[in-house]
Design a protein around this motif. Structure first.
Motif, short mmCIF file in Angstrom:
data_model
loop_
_atom_site.label_atom_id
_atom_site.label_comp_id
_atom_site.label_asym_id
_atom_site.label_seq_id
_atom_site.Cartn_x
_atom_site.Cartn_y
_atom_site.Cartn_z
N ASP A 1 63.46 110.23 80.63
CA ASP A 1 63.58 108.81 81.35
C ASP A 1 64.97 108.32 80.65
O ASP A 1 65.96 109.22 80.27
N ASP A 2 65.20 107.09 81.24
CA ASP A 2 66.55 106.63 80.92
C ASP A 2 66.75 106.04 79.55
O ASP A 2 68.07 106.05 79.35
N GLU A 3 65.60 105.93 78.62
CA GLU A 3 66.04 105.29 77.43
C GLU A 3 65.49 106.19 76.08
O GLU A 3 64.16 105.89 75.67
N PRO A 4 66.15 107.21 75.62
CA PRO A 4 65.56 107.63 74.36
C PRO A 4 65.23 106.54 73.34
O PRO A 4 66.11 105.46 73.38
N ALA A 5 64.19 106.53 72.62
CA ALA A 5 63.72 105.40 71.70
C ALA A 5 63.13 106.03 70.24
O ALA A 5 62.64 107.13 70.41
N ALA A 6 63.26 105.14 69.13
CA ALA A 6 62.74 105.63 68.18
C ALA A 6 61.34 105.73 68.24
O ALA A 6 60.48 104.78 68.87
N PRO A 7 60.36 106.66 67.48
CA PRO A 7 58.89 106.83 67.85
C PRO A 7 58.38 105.52 67.35
O PRO A 7 57.13 105.26 68.08
N ASP A 8 58.70 105.12 66.28
CA ASP A 8 58.04 103.68 65.57
C ASP A 8 57.85 102.50 66.50
O ASP A 8 57.07 102.01 66.67
N ALA A 9 59.16 102.68 67.32
CA ALA A 9 59.15 101.56 68.42
C ALA A 9 58.27 101.69 69.46
O ALA A 9 57.67 100.33 69.94
N VAL A 10 58.19 102.92 69.88
CA VAL A 10 57.23 103.22 71.08
C VAL A 10 55.70 102.75 70.34
O VAL A 10 54.81 101.91 71.12
N VAL A 11 55.25 103.26 69.38
CA VAL A 11 53.70 102.95 69.05
C VAL A 11 53.64 101.38 68.70
O VAL A 11 52.69 100.83 69.07
N ALA A 12 54.79 100.77 68.18
CA ALA A 12 54.72 99.25 67.91
C ALA A 12 54.48 98.56 69.28
O ALA A 12 53.77 97.49 69.45
N TYR A 13 55.26 98.90 70.38
CA TYR A 13 54.95 98.42 71.82
C TYR A 13 53.67 98.62 72.41
O TYR A 13 53.16 97.86 73.05
N ALA A 14 53.25 99.68 72.07
CA ALA A 14 51.68 100.18 72.75
C ALA A 14 50.81 99.34 72.05
O ALA A 14 50.09 98.79 72.68
N ALA A 15 51.10 99.01 70.55
CA ALA A 15 49.99 98.26 70.07
C ALA A 15 50.17 96.58 70.35
O ALA A 15 49.03 96.01 70.53
N GLU A 16 51.41 96.20 70.79
CA GLU A 16 51.50 94.77 71.42
C GLU A 16 50.94 94.70 72.51
O GLU A 16 50.12 93.75 73.09
N LEU A 17 50.81 95.70 73.50
CA LEU A 17 50.46 95.65 74.78
C LEU A 17 48.73 95.64 74.76
O LEU A 17 47.98 95.10 75.38
N LEU A 18 48.43 96.50 73.87
CA LEU A 18 46.90 96.60 73.42
C LEU A 18 46.38 95.49 72.86
O LEU A 18 45.31 95.28 72.91
N GLY A 19 47.11 94.43 72.29
CA GLY A 19 46.65 93.57 71.61
C GLY A 19 46.09 93.66 70.05
O GLY A 19 45.29 92.90 69.60
N VAL A 20 46.75 94.63 69.35
CA VAL A 20 46.13 95.09 68.29
C VAL A 20 47.32 95.09 67.18
O VAL A 20 48.56 95.54 67.69
N PRO A 21 47.02 95.03 66.01
CA PRO A 21 48.20 95.28 64.95
C PRO A 21 48.69 96.45 64.84
O PRO A 21 47.79 97.51 65.15
N PRO A 22 50.09 96.81 64.78
CA PRO A 22 50.54 97.99 64.75
C PRO A 22 50.17 98.68 63.46
O PRO A 22 49.93 97.89 62.36
N PRO A 23 50.13 99.87 63.38
CA PRO A 23 49.78 100.52 62.14
C PRO A 23 51.00 100.33 61.09
O PRO A 23 52.07 100.25 61.68
N PRO A 24 50.64 100.44 59.90
CA PRO A 24 51.96 100.27 58.83
C PRO A 24 52.97 101.22 59.06
O PRO A 24 52.64 102.45 59.52
N GLU A 25 54.03 100.93 58.88
CA GLU A 25 55.26 101.90 58.76
C GLU A 25 55.19 102.84 57.52
O GLU A 25 54.75 102.51 56.46
N VAL A 26 55.40 104.05 57.79
CA VAL A 26 55.58 105.06 57.01
C VAL A 26 56.78 105.93 56.90
O VAL A 26 57.18 106.29 58.11
#
Length: 294
Positions: free
Chosen positions: A219-244
């Motif tokens: 796709d058009d936008e390479p991204a950091a993996p932790d940012a993708v997980v955080a965005y998915a959590a936001e869409l799902l309405g759940v807290p994102p897992p802690p950063e490791v």
């Protein structure tokens, strides 16, 4: 329809996640679909969809495969190479070479062949830089298929796929299962591609073959993996897992190997040459289309 009044027939060596998306589209256009799967359960599921299937997990001696190959007009191959090289060329080279109706071959590879590029942009002219036995084998398999296609006079193409996601295979599934991890590694970016856009690229190539072409499918936008997980959590309405931190993450050797390469994959060629317009140009549109009902 093809010349002579026959029908189009797709054969997929490895009718997995990506090939199934293409098969469903082509079946809706009255194509015949045949292929292989690794286990009987997947064979049975594909047969239930009306596909002619055989089990193949890289071993020789399956008599069903040559029979099902007959009449194939388009062949897609997604089985990774093993210790002995490409399993299809090892066991079915002659049978594929003598398919008189064959007009297009697509080999599904991985952007992993570029190895670590320090986060730089790469395109199809960037020399492969494999950083593992697995990706070295991919580079060899790519070259073998391009040589084979030239030998038999059938337009053959390599598609280097970025990280694949789609329905049933996304950050949402891991979040719901409680297995999602938000691993942070400074400077790390991955490119991704929605499975629907993979099918669009393959369809575009089928309509416009270009023997020997290699295409990055991202796709058009390479991204950091932790940012993708955080965005998915936001869409799902759940807290994102802690950063490791990556250094502290307990990862399998396979998972760790994915973090050993950082690169940004250019998709300019699929747009300029094949005229592809991505349905999901970034992970945001892609994830928004997959939000599960809860």
């Amino acid at each position: 329809m093809v010349a002579g009044g026959g029908v189009n027939k797709l054969f997929a060596f490895g009718l997995g996640f990506s090939a199934q998306e293409l098969a469903a589209r082509l079946a809706a256009k009255d194509w015949q679909i045949a292929g292989t799967a690794r286990d009987e359960a997947n064979v049975a599921r594909a047969r239930a969809q009306g596909y002619a299937m055989a089990r193949f997990a890289g071993e020789p001696g399956n008599r069903e495969v040559p029979r099902l190959l007959q009449g194939t007009t388009h062949l897609v191959h997604s089985i990774p190479p093993g210790h002995d090289g490409d399993p299809v060329l090892a066991h079915y080279r002659d049978q594929v070479a003598t398919i008189g109706t064959l007009r297009w071959i697509g080999y599904l590879s991985t952007v992993g062949v570029y190895g670590d590029q320090g986060g730089a942009w790469v395109d199809e002219t960037t020399p492969p830089k494999p950083n593992s036995e697995r990706t070295e084998a991919r580079v060899e398999a790519e070259a073998a298929w391009l040589r084979f296609g030239e030998e038999i006079g059938v337009p053959t193409h390599v598609f280097r796929l970025a990280g694949i996601y789609g329905l049933g295979r996304s950050a949402f599934d891991k979040l719901i299962a409680g297995t999602a991890r938000r691993i942070k590694k400074d400077g790390q970016v991955f490119s991704r591609i929605h499975v629907a856009d993979i099918a669009s690229v393959l369809e575009a190539s089928i309509a416009k073959p270009n023997a020997g072409a290699i295409y990055n499918v991202a796709d058009d936008e390479p991204a950091a993996p932790d940012a993708v997980v955080a965005y998915a959590a936001e869409l799902l309405g759940v807290p994102p897992p802690p950063e490791v931190e990556f250094a502290d993450a307990d990862l399998s050797p396979m998972a760790r190997s994915f973090y050993e390469g950082s690169r940004r994959i250019s998709n300019a060629r699929i747009k300029s040459e094949l005229g592809v317009k991505l349905r999901y140009p970034t992970y945001r549109e892609g994830l928004a289309s997959l939000v599960p009902s809860r």
